[in-house]
Design a protein around this motif. Structure first.
Motif, PDB file in Angstrom:
ATOM      1  N   ARG A 118      -5.348  20.323  -5.488  1.00 32.06           N
ATOM      2  CA  ARG A 118      -5.861  19.911  -4.171  1.00 32.06           C
ATOM      3  C   ARG A 118      -7.304  20.377  -3.984  1.00 32.06           C
ATOM      4  NH1 ARG A 118      -2.163  18.065  -0.418  1.00 32.06           N
ATOM      5  NH2 ARG A 118      -3.687  18.442   1.218  1.00 32.06           N
ATOM      6  N   LEU A 171      -9.100  18.374  -0.996  1.00 33.70           N
ATOM      7  CA  LEU A 171      -8.152  18.154   0.097  1.00 33.70           C
ATOM      8  C   LEU A 171      -7.957  19.424   0.914  1.00 33.70           C
ATOM      9  CD1 LEU A 171      -5.488  16.030  -1.787  1.00 33.70           C
ATOM     10  CD2 LEU A 171      -7.284  15.245  -0.238  1.00 33.70           C
ATOM     11  N   LEU A 229     -12.606   9.671  -7.961  1.00 28.73           N
ATOM     12  CA  LEU A 229     -11.301  10.220  -8.289  1.00 28.73           C
ATOM     13  C   LEU A 229     -10.194   9.473  -7.556  1.00 28.73           C
ATOM     14  CD1 LEU A 229      -9.889  12.285  -5.960  1.00 28.73           C
ATOM     15  CD2 LEU A 229     -11.809  13.680  -6.622  1.00 28.73           C
ATOM     16  N   TRP A 238      -5.959   9.788  -6.476  1.00 23.30           N
ATOM     17  CA  TRP A 238      -4.967  10.820  -6.182  1.00 23.30           C
ATOM     18  C   TRP A 238      -3.583  10.203  -6.175  1.00 23.30           C
ATOM     19  CZ3 TRP A 238      -4.370  15.940  -5.669  1.00 23.30           C
ATOM     20  CH2 TRP A 238      -3.310  16.430  -4.892  1.00 23.30           C
ATOM     21  N   LEU A 278       3.827   7.646  -0.987  1.00 23.96           N
ATOM     22  CA  LEU A 278       2.818   7.458   0.064  1.00 23.96           C
ATOM     23  C   LEU A 278       2.523   5.994   0.376  1.00 23.96           C
ATOM     24  CD1 LEU A 278       0.233  10.249  -0.846  1.00 23.96           C
ATOM     25  CD2 LEU A 278       2.155  10.364   0.735  1.00 23.96           C
ATOM     26  N   TRP A 316       3.603  -0.329   6.953  1.00 19.29           N
ATOM     27  CA  TRP A 316       3.112  -1.473   7.718  1.00 19.29           C
ATOM     28  C   TRP A 316       2.303  -2.453   6.873  1.00 19.29           C
ATOM     29  CZ3 TRP A 316       1.442   3.577   8.616  1.00 19.29           C
ATOM     30  CH2 TRP A 316       0.121   3.854   8.313  1.00 19.29           C
ATOM     31  N   TRP A 363      -8.496   0.149   3.726  1.00 23.97           N
ATOM     32  CA  TRP A 363      -8.806   1.234   4.646  1.00 23.97           C
ATOM     33  C   TRP A 363     -10.308   1.455   4.768  1.00 23.97           C
ATOM     34  CZ3 TRP A 363      -4.651   5.665   3.795  1.00 23.97           C
ATOM     35  CH2 TRP A 363      -3.473   5.277   4.446  1.00 23.97           C
ATOM     36  N   ARG A 364     -11.017   1.294   3.669  1.00 25.54           N
ATOM     37  CA  ARG A 364     -12.470   1.444   3.769  1.00 25.54           C
ATOM     38  C   ARG A 364     -13.072   0.284   4.539  1.00 25.54           C
ATOM     39  NH1 ARG A 364     -11.915   4.119  -1.437  1.00 25.54           N
ATOM     40  NH2 ARG A 364     -11.571   2.107  -2.384  1.00 25.54           N
ATOM     41  N   GLU A 404      -7.930   1.909  -7.799  1.00 25.01           N
ATOM     42  CA  GLU A 404      -9.155   2.629  -7.447  1.00 25.01           C
ATOM     43  C   GLU A 404     -10.140   2.647  -8.613  1.00 25.01           C
ATOM     44  OE1 GLU A 404     -10.191   4.196  -4.345  1.00 25.01           O
ATOM     45  OE2 GLU A 404      -8.774   2.572  -3.944  1.00 25.01           O
ATOM     46  N   TRP A 409      -0.654  10.811   3.712  1.00 25.57           N
ATOM     47  CA  TRP A 409      -1.529   9.671   4.040  1.00 25.57           C
ATOM     48  C   TRP A 409      -2.941  10.159   4.339  1.00 25.57           C
ATOM     49  CZ3 TRP A 409       2.484   6.914   7.693  1.00 25.57           C
ATOM     50  CH2 TRP A 409       3.474   6.305   6.881  1.00 25.57           C
ATOM     51  N   ASP A 466      -4.255  12.805   2.990  1.00 25.24           N
ATOM     52  CA  ASP A 466      -4.812  13.136   1.675  1.00 25.24           C
ATOM     53  C   ASP A 466      -5.387  11.886   1.018  1.00 25.24           C
ATOM     54  OD1 ASP A 466      -3.974  15.705   2.039  1.00 25.24           O
ATOM     55  OD2 ASP A 466      -2.225  15.563   0.726  1.00 25.24           O
ATOM     56  N   LEU A 467      -4.596  10.801   1.068  1.00 25.54           N
ATOM     57  CA  LEU A 467      -5.076   9.542   0.483  1.00 25.54           C
ATOM     58  C   LEU A 467      -6.377   9.119   1.147  1.00 25.54           C
ATOM     59  CD1 LEU A 467      -2.159   7.006  -0.098  1.00 25.54           C
ATOM     60  CD2 LEU A 467      -3.647   8.075  -1.775  1.00 25.54           C
ATOM     61  N   THR A 476      -8.577  10.940   2.538  1.00 25.62           N
ATOM     62  CA  THR A 476      -9.673  11.799   2.082  1.00 25.62           C
ATOM     63  C   THR A 476     -10.176  11.358   0.710  1.00 25.62           C
ATOM     64  OG1 THR A 476      -8.652  13.627   3.262  1.00 25.62           O
ATOM     65  CG2 THR A 476     -10.359  14.191   1.681  1.00 25.62           C
ATOM     66  N   THR A 477      -9.242  11.133  -0.237  1.00 23.40           N
ATOM     67  CA  THR A 477      -9.702  10.761  -1.575  1.00 23.40           C
ATOM     68  C   THR A 477     -10.289   9.358  -1.594  1.00 23.40           C
ATOM     69  OG1 THR A 477      -7.482  10.031  -2.212  1.00 23.40           O
ATOM     70  CG2 THR A 477      -8.082  12.281  -2.761  1.00 23.40           C
ATOM     71  N   PHE A 478      -9.906   8.519  -0.636  1.00 18.84           N
ATOM     72  CA  PHE A 478     -10.519   7.191  -0.525  1.00 18.84           C
ATOM     73  C   PHE A 478     -11.906   7.275   0.101  1.00 18.84           C
ATOM     74  CE2 PHE A 478      -6.245   4.718  -0.207  1.00 18.84           C
ATOM     75  CZ  PHE A 478      -6.114   4.772  -1.573  1.00 18.84           C
ATOM     76  N   LEU A 523     -12.629   8.038   3.386  1.00 16.45           N
ATOM     77  CA  LEU A 523     -12.695   7.481   4.736  1.00 16.45           C
ATOM     78  C   LEU A 523     -13.368   8.452   5.707  1.00 16.45           C
ATOM     79  CD1 LEU A 523     -10.820   5.293   3.672  1.00 16.45           C
ATOM     80  CD2 LEU A 523      -9.382   5.590   5.655  1.00 16.45           C
ATOM     81  N   GLN A 537     -12.572   6.072  10.762  1.00 10.06           N
ATOM     82  CA  GLN A 537     -11.741   5.143   9.997  1.00 10.06           C
ATOM     83  C   GLN A 537     -10.322   5.683   9.839  1.00 10.06           C
ATOM     84  OE1 GLN A 537     -14.277   4.975   6.513  1.00 10.06           O
ATOM     85  NE2 GLN A 537     -14.702   2.807   6.854  1.00 10.06           N
ATOM     86  N   VAL A 539      -5.458   4.716   9.751  1.00  7.02           N
ATOM     87  CA  VAL A 539      -4.328   5.462   9.183  1.00  7.02           C
ATOM     88  C   VAL A 539      -3.458   6.030  10.303  1.00  7.02           C
ATOM     89  CG1 VAL A 539      -3.658   7.284   7.579  1.00  7.02           C
ATOM     90  CG2 VAL A 539      -5.829   6.075   7.256  1.00  7.02           C
TER      91      VAL A 539
END
Lengths: 251, 269
Positions: free
Chosen positions: A49, A54, A76, A78, A84, A88, A101-102, A153, B162, B164-165, B167-169, B171, B175, B180
């Motif tokens: 982490r 994280l 990177l 994850w 996860l 939805w 998401w971005r 990714e 979620w 964590d995801l 963060t690594t993405f 965002l 956002q 999320v």
């Protein structure tokens, strides 16, 4: 883009008043697969982490540099023990989660991104589930979608925290084959509890041992990944690895 | 095969097999029958408890009066519902996003719940007059807290994985909140909306009881004063019908907005 190697220095983690590790230094070779092992609570997941940047509740510090000098952020992927998947979004949306998401389509257009996601789904054997809801999938299928999302990714460095520990033994072996094939030539760091899993997949083995822990390297079996279960070399290494893991904690 | 026969044997009885609407209709018929039975058995005078038939007659004969007042109350309820939900949602999002706000506003919000909202109705009347606004505001106030608190709870309880995801993405916090945490909070927010849908009519009617010149609450008080008990009950029936329609409408909208939820229920059934 070739994957970078990672150089970890001065990694420290304190759990309450207990230092789990102090000024730990580890190197991860570019394009190789490293398995990180250790007893429960030794801090191996926390170390992963920390590398991923994280959140952690405990006091920690780390210096992480890449072999090419460029920042690790944005390069990177994850993957954790839980799949996860977000309920939805349909399976295809979950594979493309990073893009969704971005909220921007960097580089490829929307339809190209979708094509890529579909291609990844068919490589993990779920092409026909693209429009299903995650709730309709089995645990093994969900973890395959998670693997496709990780691959989508297209990151040089892939960090995995016990990614296959929540599925049954046979599914786990299948996922090993799949992951080994699809993650070839990336820098992979995988935390695992399963010595056999580590010996099937790893180029390098690292055991966190003692308190505060040191990273003890161990030779991995030679030969192509994933190694066969009946590989005599693998069985010999397994005894050695288990013995190393059972060694009492002292410095 | 023995498994499936065992399942069949364990099925619920006749009532369990009926569909939702049929079951509701059956319950309604039973309620009306019980109502009529009480009148027949006790001989209670009609100015205390009118018969179902008298109420039905009032519904038909006074339909213009009822429709006019129902429209007023419906406006108040819907206005209060929309306003309360928007304000509650905005509060939940701001609380989740800004830590300093959390420190100052959250205790205030909790303290505000110690104020009996009914006691505020006369004050609102004093400040805003006898029109629609005090009623809309009353309904808003009643709805606001359940929406804000269930929304904030939902936003706060996003599974760490979620985040964590996210963060690594790479965002941003904004956002993460909108893409999320907000969808993750929907199930929790949905229970707040259902609560709001059943509470909104209460706010509007209390507002009307304190002071109004139209609306179903006003009509009930007025009919009561004139001993038109059948009209009073007819207004109550219309109000209940509207409250139920609002509740089931919101429920249907929530189900439509969360198709994955319904699928999961069906998959597990």
């Amino acid at each position: 883009m070739s994957p970078p190697g990672l150089d970890i220095r001065r990694a420290s983690l304190t759990f309450g008043a207990r230092p789990l590790f102090h000024d730990l230094a580890v190197e991860f070779d570019a394009g190789s697969w490293t398995c990180l092992l250790g007893r429960s609570g030794c801090g191996k997941s926390s170390l992963l982490r920390m590398i991923a940047g994280l959140a952690l509740p405990d006091r920690h510090r780390i210096e992480c540099t890449t072999s090419d000098g460029l920042p690790l952020q944005g390069r990177l992927a994850w993957m954790s023990q839980q799949d996860l998947l977000v309920p939805w979004l349909r399976v295809i949306g979950n594979v493309m989660l990073g893009t969704r998401w971005r909220g921007r389509w960097a580089g490829p257009t929307a339809s190209e991104a979708r094509e890529r996601a579909l291609a990844l789904l068919s490589r993990v054997g779920l092409a026909d589930k693209a429009d299903a809801w995650p709730a309709a999938l089995s645990g093994g299928q969900r973890q395959r979608v998670a693997l496709a999302r990780t691959l989508y990714e297209d990151a040089g460095v892939v960090l995995m925290d016990e990614p296959f520990s929540a599925v049954d033994a046979i599914t786990r072996l299948e996922l090993h084959d799949l992951a080994s094939e699809l993650l070839a030539s990336r820098t992979v760091i995988m935390v695992t509890h399963d010595p056999l899993e580590a010996l099937r997949l790893a180029d390098h083995l690292l055991v966190l041992q003692g308190e505060p822990a040191r990273a003890v390297p161990m030779a991995a079996p030679t030969g192509r990944r994933p190694r066969a279960l009946d590989d005599p070399q693998l069985l010999a290494h397994q005894a050695e690895l288990v013995a190393l893991l059972r060694e009492p904690a002292h410095v | 095969m023995s498994d499936s026969t065992a399942l069949h044997a364990a099925r619920p009885g006749l009532i369990g097999k009926l569909h939702g609407p049929t079951r509701a209709l059956l319950a309604l018929i039973l309620l009306i029958a019980a109502w009529q039975a009480v009148i027949t058995l006790t001989g209670v005078p009609r100015y205390i408890l009118p018969s179902p038939l008298a109420v039905a007659r009032a519904l038909v004969e006074q339909r213009a009066l009822l429709a006019h007042n129902a429209l007023v109350t419906a406006t108040e309820i819907l206005g209060g519902f929309i306003g309360g939900v928007l304000l509650g949602l905005a509060t939940a999002l701001s609380l989740a996003r800004f830590r300093p706000l959390r420190r100052t506003l959250l205790p205030l919000l909790l303290i505000s719940q110690a104020i009996p909202l009914f006691a505020l109705a006369p004050i609102l009347m004093l400040w805003l007059g006898y029109g629609l606004w005090p009623k809309i505001l009353m309904a808003m106030l009643i709805i606001y807290f359940p929406v804000a608190s269930t929304g904030y709870d939902g936003l706060r309880q996003t599974p760490q994985g979620w985040l964590d995801l996210a963060t690594t993405f790479g965002l941003s916090r904004r956002q993460t909140l909108l893409r999320v945490q907000l969808p993750a909070a929907l199930p929790s927010l949905a229970s707040g909306l259902r609560m709001a849908a059943s509470a909104a009519p209460i706010g509007a009617v209390i507002g009307e009881w304190v002071g109004a010149s139209q609306g179903l609450g006003y009509l009930m008080l007025n009919a009561n004063a004139r001993l038109q008990i059948d009209v009073m009950f007819a207004a109550l029936v219309v109000l209940v019908a509207f409250a139920l329609a609002l509740y089931f409408g919101i429920d249907a909208a929530i189900r439509a907005a969360m198709p994955w939820h319904r699928d999961r229920l069906e998959a597990s059934a």
